[in-house]
Design an enzyme around this catalytic site. Structure first.
Site, PDB file in Angstrom:
ATOM      1  N   GLU A  98       4.891   2.570 -11.723  1.00 40.53           N
ATOM      2  CA  GLU A  98       5.901   1.629 -11.201  1.00 40.53           C
ATOM      3  C   GLU A  98       5.250   0.264 -10.937  1.00 40.53           C
ATOM      4  OE1 GLU A  98       5.383   4.691  -9.994  1.00 40.53           O
ATOM      5  OE2 GLU A  98       7.221   5.679 -10.663  1.00 40.53           O
ATOM      6  N   GLU A 115     -10.857  -2.952 -13.955  1.00 41.22           N
ATOM      7  CA  GLU A 115     -10.517  -1.523 -14.004  1.00 41.22           C
ATOM      8  C   GLU A 115      -9.484  -1.278 -15.097  1.00 41.22           C
ATOM      9  OE1 GLU A 115      -8.467  -0.004 -10.512  1.00 41.22           O
ATOM     10  OE2 GLU A 115      -9.258   1.994 -10.889  1.00 41.22           O
TER      11      GLU A 115
HETATM   12  C1  LIG Z   1      -7.188  10.992  -9.865  1.00 42.19           C
HETATM   13  C2  LIG Z   1      -7.162   9.836  -8.906  1.00 42.19           C
HETATM   14  C3  LIG Z   1      -8.329   9.137  -8.646  1.00 42.19           C
HETATM   15  C4  LIG Z   1      -8.324   8.081  -7.719  1.00 42.19           C
HETATM   16  N1  LIG Z   1      -9.495   7.416  -7.455  1.00 42.19           N
HETATM   17  C5  LIG Z   1      -9.506   6.429  -6.530  1.00 42.19           C
HETATM   18  C6  LIG Z   1     -10.735   5.793  -6.177  1.00 42.19           C
HETATM   19  O1  LIG Z   1     -11.801   6.110  -6.709  1.00 42.19           O
HETATM   20  N2  LIG Z   1     -10.713   4.845  -5.218  1.00 42.19           N
HETATM   21  C7  LIG Z   1      -9.555   4.456  -4.600  1.00 42.19           C
HETATM   22  O2  LIG Z   1      -9.597   3.565  -3.763  1.00 42.19           O
HETATM   23  N3  LIG Z   1      -8.374   5.047  -4.900  1.00 42.19           N
HETATM   24  C8  LIG Z   1      -8.329   6.014  -5.852  1.00 42.19           C
HETATM   25  N4  LIG Z   1      -7.143   6.652  -6.157  1.00 42.19           N
HETATM   26  C9  LIG Z   1      -5.953   6.299  -5.395  1.00 42.19           C
HETATM   27  C10 LIG Z   1      -4.918   5.482  -6.171  1.00 42.19           C
HETATM   28  O3  LIG Z   1      -5.417   4.199  -6.441  1.00 42.19           O
HETATM   29  C11 LIG Z   1      -3.654   5.459  -5.304  1.00 42.19           C
HETATM   30  O4  LIG Z   1      -3.172   6.780  -5.218  1.00 42.19           O
HETATM   31  C12 LIG Z   1      -2.598   4.556  -5.920  1.00 42.19           C
HETATM   32  O5  LIG Z   1      -2.991   3.220  -5.802  1.00 42.19           O
HETATM   33  C13 LIG Z   1      -1.229   4.743  -5.249  1.00 42.19           C
HETATM   34  O6  LIG Z   1      -1.331   4.633  -3.867  1.00 42.19           O
HETATM   35  P1  LIG Z   1      -0.701   5.741  -2.897  1.00 42.19           P
HETATM   36  O7  LIG Z   1      -1.175   7.077  -3.360  1.00 42.19           O
HETATM   37  O8  LIG Z   1      -0.995   5.327  -1.497  1.00 42.19           O
HETATM   38  O9  LIG Z   1       0.846   5.673  -3.168  1.00 42.19           O
HETATM   39  P2  LIG Z   1       1.868   4.581  -2.618  1.00 42.19           P
HETATM   40  O10 LIG Z   1       1.305   3.216  -2.858  1.00 42.19           O
HETATM   41  O11 LIG Z   1       2.266   4.946  -1.251  1.00 42.19           O
HETATM   42  O12 LIG Z   1       3.067   4.787  -3.621  1.00 42.19           O
HETATM   43  C14 LIG Z   1       4.013   5.846  -3.468  1.00 42.19           C
HETATM   44  C15 LIG Z   1       5.097   5.664  -4.525  1.00 42.19           C
HETATM   45  O13 LIG Z   1       5.771   4.415  -4.337  1.00 42.19           O
HETATM   46  C16 LIG Z   1       5.720   3.626  -5.533  1.00 42.19           C
HETATM   47  N5  LIG Z   1       5.556   2.217  -5.204  1.00 42.19           N
HETATM   48  C17 LIG Z   1       4.661   1.677  -4.326  1.00 42.19           C
HETATM   49  N6  LIG Z   1       4.779   0.330  -4.308  1.00 42.19           N
HETATM   50  C18 LIG Z   1       5.760   0.015  -5.182  1.00 42.19           C
HETATM   51  C19 LIG Z   1       6.351  -1.215  -5.599  1.00 42.19           C
HETATM   52  N7  LIG Z   1       5.944  -2.398  -5.120  1.00 42.19           N
HETATM   53  N8  LIG Z   1       7.349  -1.157  -6.536  1.00 42.19           N
HETATM   54  C20 LIG Z   1       7.774   0.032  -7.036  1.00 42.19           C
HETATM   55  N9  LIG Z   1       7.251   1.222  -6.670  1.00 42.19           N
HETATM   56  C21 LIG Z   1       6.270   1.213  -5.756  1.00 42.19           C
HETATM   57  C22 LIG Z   1       4.504   4.152  -6.288  1.00 42.19           C
HETATM   58  O14 LIG Z   1       4.605   3.894  -7.664  1.00 42.19           O
HETATM   59  C23 LIG Z   1       4.529   5.625  -5.946  1.00 42.19           C
HETATM   60  O15 LIG Z   1       5.401   6.315  -6.804  1.00 42.19           O
HETATM   61  C24 LIG Z   1      -7.119   7.699  -7.074  1.00 42.19           C
HETATM   62  C25 LIG Z   1      -5.947   8.416  -7.347  1.00 42.19           C
HETATM   63  C26 LIG Z   1      -5.957   9.466  -8.251  1.00 42.19           C
HETATM   64  C27 LIG Z   1      -4.680  10.193  -8.526  1.00 42.19           C
END
Ligand SMILES: Cc1cc2nc3c(=O)[nH]c(=O)nc-3n(C[C@H](O)[C@H](O)[C@H](O)COP(=O)(O)OP(=O)(O)OC[C@H]3O[C@@H](n4cnc5c(N)ncnc54)[C@H](O)[C@@H]3O)c2cc1C
Length: 380
Positions: A363, A245
């Site tokens: 991040e 990816e």
């Molecule tokens: C336009 C779009 C398309 C998407 N398409 C898909 C898809 O097709 N399939 C799919 O499965 N997902 C998809 N996603 C989801 C995307 O992969 C997740 O939103 C992303 O992995 C972050 O997970 P979360 O939203 O649960 O945030 P969280 O993981 O809860 O993170 C919240 C915040 O905490 C920070 N954070 C988390 N862990 C750490 C760490 N270890 N160190 C420092 N900071 C940290 C993050 O950077 C973020 O700012 C999509 C998202 C978007 C916006």
């Protein structure tokens, strides 16, 4: 190192350019992307044309419907498609993620069944990784897959699944052994999106369009032969997906940015611009050149090993932040109209907000670069 095209690469580039000139109508260039592309029958038609010409799955082995070309040709293809402002193949997740994962981990039956229809845009794929409580921390996935005879019974919820509303198959990370050790308790499945018990609910984005979705699984029966890799190996299989990816996307992203910088320059031509604005535009052009050279480095790793290296995380990080700055700059350049109108740049700026979240947040990517590229000590 000489980065100019070799005679053979120059010939391939000329062939691609000539093919695009003949096959891509002028009114289909420079589309703004977004959900509207799913309603335009040309998008599937264009994807099929790319496949027929051998340009979909260009580097894939010929036995799976690819063209067996070197990775450098893929980079050239992306550059030429971007220069023509051509729309992408509609099967983005299939081509960039599901396909390479099936090639790496699939059985011969799975390869024969899924790869060719995916390239030919006959079947669309989505990615079911993220959950309401498991995004960056994919190992925390809780969607349950329980083995019952010849099937896995799947229950749970995924979220933010791009294209799930038009998808035929989903690459799904499931929890198969809740009591098992972390990273050894996940199983990776290929799920038929038309199977009983699969429900897709679109989610509206800041652009006003719904390109991604929630997916609910209720007692969905997935045949055991749809498992990719062994039971409990889902984490390793998912890492292949994520490497592809972020890794192979680099050239596509940079090529798109190239087109955006070109449009930004057009926007600036003939306008009164301040020195600060001109500096900001020049900075984006310089950033683009830096990304281009980082891609060449990543290409070197890919050509040597066949597996994308962690450099891809760097390109994704810098591209996503550049795209946000650049689209904001374009709106500023247009003055009050840039904020009020409902045009191309406005859509790009709103869509770019998700760039620093999808495919790994900034991040998380910085952590990867710190640990795996720079060799710094782990944060935890
Ligand atoms: C336009 C779009 C398309 C998407 N398409 C898909 C898809 O097709 N399939 C799919 O499965 N997902 C998809 N996603 C989801 C995307 O992969 C997740 O939103 C992303 O992995 C972050 O997970 P979360 O939203 O649960 O945030 P969280 O993981 O809860 O993170 C919240 C915040 O905490 C920070 N954070 C988390 N862990 C750490 C760490 N270890 N160190 C420092 N900071 C940290 C993050 O950077 C973020 O700012 C999509 C998202 C978007 C916006």
């Amino acid at each position: 190192m000489d980065l100019r095209d070799t005679p053979e690469q120059a010939q391939f580039r000329a062939e691609v350019r000539a093919w695009i000139d003949v096959n891509l109508p002028a009114d289909k260039r420079g589309s703004r992307g977004g959900a509207q592309r799913f309603d335009d029958p040309f998008m599937r038609e264009w994807s099929k044309q790319l496949y027929a010409a051998g340009y979909a799955g260009l580097t894939w082995p010929k036995e799976y419907g690819g063209a067996g070309a070197p990775y450098s040709h893929q980079a050239l293809l992306y550059e030429e498609l971007a220069a023509a402002q051509a729309p992408p193949h509609i099967g983005v997740i299939g081509l960039g993620m599901a396909g390479p994962t099936i090639i790496a981990h699939g059985t011969s039956e799975q390869k024969a069944r899924y790869l060719q229809p995916l390239l030919a845009a006959e079947e669309i794929w989505c990615q079911g990784f993220s959950e309401p409580d498991a995004g960056s921390d994919l190992a925390a996935a809780r969607t349950r897959a329980e083995r019952k005879g010849d099937v896995y019974v799947v229950n749970g919820q995924k979220v933010w699944s791009s294209f799930a509303h038009i998808a035929d198959f989903c690459i799904l990370v499931t929890q198969s052994d809740p009591a098992g050790p972390r990273y050894r308790n996940l199983t990776y499945l290929i799920v038929d999106m038309h199977a009983p018990g699969v429900e897709v609910r679109p989610l509206r984005q800041i652009t006003g369009e719904a390109e991604f979705n929630e997916i609910f699984f209720t007692d969905v029966e997935v045949p055991v032969e749809n498992r990719l890799g062994d039971e409990g190996d889902g984490w390793a299989v998912a890492m292949t997906t994520l490497l592809h990816e972020r890794g192979t996307l680099g050239f596509a992203l940079t090529a798109t940015l190239d087109g955006m910088v070109g449009r930004l320059l057009e926007e600036a031509q003939g306008r009164e611009t301040s020195e600060l604005m001109r500096e900001a535009i020049a900075r984006e052009w310089i950033e683009l050149q830096a990304l281009r050279y980082t891609n060449y480095r990543a290409l070197g790793t890919l050509e040597r090993t066949g597996i994308p290296g962690p450099e891809g995380s760097g390109v994704k990080l810098r591209w996503s932040e550049a795209n946000q700055r650049l689209t904001k700059l374009a709106r500023e350049l247009r003055g009050p109209n840039g904020i009020l109108d409902d045009g191309w740049w406005n859509h790009q700026q709103l869509r770019s907000r998700g760039n620093t979240i999808e495919a790994g947040t900034s991040e998380v990517l910085r952590n990867i670069i710190a640990e795996r590229v720079l060799g710094l000590p782990k944060g935890r």
